[in-house]
Design a protein around this motif. Structure first.
Motif, PDB file in Angstrom:
ATOM      1  N   UNK A   1       0.837  -1.197   0.000  1.00 26.11           N
ATOM      2  CA  UNK A   1       0.000   0.000   0.000  1.00 26.11           C
ATOM      3  C   UNK A   1       0.873   1.249   0.000  1.00 26.11           C
ATOM      4  N   UNK A   2       0.390   2.287  -0.671  1.00 27.75           N
ATOM      5  CA  UNK A   2       1.106   3.555  -0.693  1.00 27.75           C
ATOM      6  C   UNK A   2       1.025   4.245   0.661  1.00 27.75           C
ATOM      7  N   UNK A   3       2.016   5.089   0.942  1.00 27.28           N
ATOM      8  CA  UNK A   3       2.016   5.819   2.203  1.00 27.28           C
ATOM      9  C   UNK A   3       1.983   7.323   1.948  1.00 27.28           C
ATOM     10  N   UNK A   4       1.365   8.054   2.870  1.00 26.36           N
ATOM     11  CA  UNK A   4       1.253   9.504   2.755  1.00 26.36           C
ATOM     12  C   UNK A   4       1.371  10.100   4.158  1.00 26.36           C
ATOM     13  N   UNK A   5       1.978  11.283   4.276  1.00 24.44           N
ATOM     14  CA  UNK A   5       2.160  11.923   5.581  1.00 24.44           C
ATOM     15  C   UNK A   5       1.115  13.016   5.787  1.00 24.44           C
ATOM     16  N   UNK A   6       0.524  13.035   6.978  1.00 24.89           N
ATOM     17  CA  UNK A   6      -0.445  14.078   7.347  1.00 24.89           C
ATOM     18  C   UNK A   6      -0.113  14.562   8.757  1.00 24.89           C
ATOM     19  N   UNK A   7      -0.059  15.872   8.930  1.00 18.56           N
ATOM     20  CA  UNK A   7       0.222  16.472  10.233  1.00 18.56           C
ATOM     21  C   UNK A   7      -1.071  16.926  10.889  1.00 18.56           C
ATOM     22  N   UNK A   8      -1.179  16.696  12.181  1.00 16.79           N
ATOM     23  CA  UNK A   8      -2.377  17.101  12.899  1.00 16.79           C
ATOM     24  C   UNK A   8      -2.057  17.762  14.222  1.00 16.79           C
ATOM     25  N   UNK A   9      -3.076  18.415  14.790  1.00 16.19           N
ATOM     26  CA  UNK A   9      -2.954  19.032  16.124  1.00 16.19           C
ATOM     27  C   UNK A   9      -4.126  18.583  16.966  1.00 16.19           C
ATOM     28  N   UNK A  43     -12.966   1.325  21.668  1.00 18.67           N
ATOM     29  CA  UNK A  43     -11.779   2.139  21.402  1.00 18.67           C
ATOM     30  C   UNK A  43     -12.052   3.613  21.720  1.00 18.67           C
ATOM     31  N   UNK A  44     -11.080   4.244  22.370  1.00 13.89           N
ATOM     32  CA  UNK A  44     -11.222   5.652  22.744  1.00 13.89           C
ATOM     33  C   UNK A  44     -10.657   6.528  21.639  1.00 13.89           C
ATOM     34  N   UNK A  45     -11.369   7.587  21.314  1.00 16.25           N
ATOM     35  CA  UNK A  45     -10.948   8.442  20.197  1.00 16.25           C
ATOM     36  C   UNK A  45     -10.048   9.572  20.668  1.00 16.25           C
ATOM     37  N   UNK A  46      -9.009   9.838  19.876  1.00 11.87           N
ATOM     38  CA  UNK A  46      -8.171  11.017  20.086  1.00 11.87           C
ATOM     39  C   UNK A  46      -8.651  12.067  19.091  1.00 11.87           C
ATOM     40  N   UNK A  47      -9.152  13.187  19.605  1.00 10.00           N
ATOM     41  CA  UNK A  47      -9.678  14.252  18.734  1.00 10.00           C
ATOM     42  C   UNK A  47      -8.535  15.138  18.266  1.00 10.00           C
ATOM     43  N   UNK A  48      -8.422  15.312  16.953  1.00 10.64           N
ATOM     44  CA  UNK A  48      -7.403  16.205  16.389  1.00 10.64           C
ATOM     45  C   UNK A  48      -7.941  16.850  15.125  1.00 10.64           C
ATOM     46  N   UNK A  49      -7.208  17.809  14.600  1.00  9.89           N
ATOM     47  CA  UNK A  49      -7.602  18.429  13.329  1.00  9.89           C
ATOM     48  C   UNK A  49      -6.416  18.384  12.381  1.00  9.89           C
ATOM     49  N   UNK A  50      -6.701  18.313  11.086  1.00 13.38           N
ATOM     50  CA  UNK A  50      -5.660  18.252  10.061  1.00 13.38           C
ATOM     51  C   UNK A  50      -6.018  19.200   8.923  1.00 13.38           C
ATOM     52  N   UNK A  51      -5.000  19.775   8.247  1.00 18.53           N
ATOM     53  CA  UNK A  51      -5.279  20.704   7.144  1.00 18.53           C
ATOM     54  C   UNK A  51      -5.946  19.998   5.965  1.00 18.53           C
ATOM     55  N   UNK A  52      -6.978  20.616   5.408  1.00 18.72           N
ATOM     56  CA  UNK A  52      -7.659  20.061   4.238  1.00 18.72           C
ATOM     57  C   UNK A  52      -6.683  19.882   3.090  1.00 18.72           C
ATOM     58  N   UNK A  53      -5.700  20.780   2.982  1.00 20.54           N
ATOM     59  CA  UNK A  53      -4.709  20.718   1.893  1.00 20.54           C
ATOM     60  C   UNK A  53      -3.934  19.399   1.919  1.00 20.54           C
ATOM     61  N   UNK A  54      -3.694  18.851   3.124  1.00 26.31           N
ATOM     62  CA  UNK A  54      -2.972  17.575   3.234  1.00 26.31           C
ATOM     63  C   UNK A  54      -3.920  16.389   3.081  1.00 26.31           C
TER      64      UNK A  54
END
Length: 197
Positions: A1-9, A43-54
Motif C-alpha cells: 500500500x502507498x504511504x502519505x504523511x499528514x500532520x495534525x494538532x 476504542x477511545x478516540x483522540x480528537x485532532x484536526x488536520x489541514x484540508x490541503x494535506x
C-alpha cells in the motif's frame, strides 16, 4: 500500500461550534481510534484536526493509503476509516482514522484492475466492471495497491464472482456471490452468432 504523511494538532475544544471555526480556518476535525480502550471496552478516540490541503491528497485519489500521522510530534500509522461530507456542497466535514501496525489485520477496499483481452470481447461482447473495489483483510504490509484479475478466458455471457478469486496472504471480505465483472452480449455479438449458425 502507498504511504502519505499528514500532520495534525490535538483538538482541545470539540462540538459543533468549535468544528465550524476549524473548518473556516481550512482544518478538518478528525478522530483517531487506536489501541487505547475506554471503560466500556470500546476504542477511545483522540480528537485532532488536520489541514484540508494535506487530507485532499489522500481522499481525492483512486489509491488506498497508509497514513503516517504526526499529531503534535507523536507519530503513528493509520488508515482512513470513515469520511463525512456535506450533503449539498460535498465539502469534507469530518474524518475518522484507525491506527494500524504490522501484525494487526485490517479490512480495506482495494481497487480492482482487469487484465487481458476477454474471449467474449473478441467475440463482439462488451466487458463490464461491476465493482470497483473488493474488501480484503490482512496486515497492511501484505495488502497490494491493486487486485489484478485476469479476464482472458472470460466468455460471452459469463461473469467472474468474488468467490472464484484468491490472492496470496489476503482474506476476501466481500461476499463470494458478488459479481466482479462480466462480458455482456451486444448486437454485434448476437449478429456474429446468428451468422455462425
Amino acid at each position: 500500500m502507498r504511504e502519505i504523511a499528514i500532520n495534525g494538532k490535538k483538538r482541545e475544544a470539540t462540538g459543533k461550534k468549535a468544528s465550524k471555526l476549524q473548518r473556516k480556518e481550512g482544518l478538518v476535525p478528525c478522530n483517531l481510534y487506536g489501541e487505547v480502550k475506554g471503560q466500556n471496552g470500546q476504542p477511545e478516540a483522540l480528537a485532532f484536526s488536520a489541514p484540508m490541503s494535506e487530507l485532499r491528497k489522500a481522499i481525492y485519489s483512486p489509491h488506498v493509503f497508509v497514513v503516517n500521522l504526526n499529531i503534535d510530534g507523536k507519530e503513528c500509522k493509520a488508515i482512513i476509516k470513515e469520511l463525512q461530507f456535506h450533503p449539498t456542497t460535498d465539502a469534507l466535514l469530518h474524518a475518522d482514522f484507525y491506527e494500524v501496525n504490522e501484525t494487526k489485520a485490517i479490512t480495506v477496499g482495494i481497487p480492482v484492475k482487469l487484465n487481458g483481452l476477454a474471449q467474449g470481447v473478441r467475440e463482439g461482447g462488451k466487458l463490464s466492471l461491476s465493482i470497483r473495489k473488493i474488501n480484503v483483510t490482512a496486515p497492511y504490509k501484505q495488502i497490494p495497491e491493486v487486485l489484478n484479475v485476469d479476464v482472458t478466458n472470460l466468455g460471452l455471457g459469463k461473469a467472474i464472482k468474488v468467490g472464484e478469486l484468491s490472492f496470496e496472504g489476503l482474506e476476501l471480505a466481500t461476499p463470494a456471490q458478488v459479481v466482479v465483472c462480466s462480458v455482456k452480449e451486444t448486437r454485434a455479438s448476437k449478429a456474429a452468432a446468428a451468422t455462425a449458425e
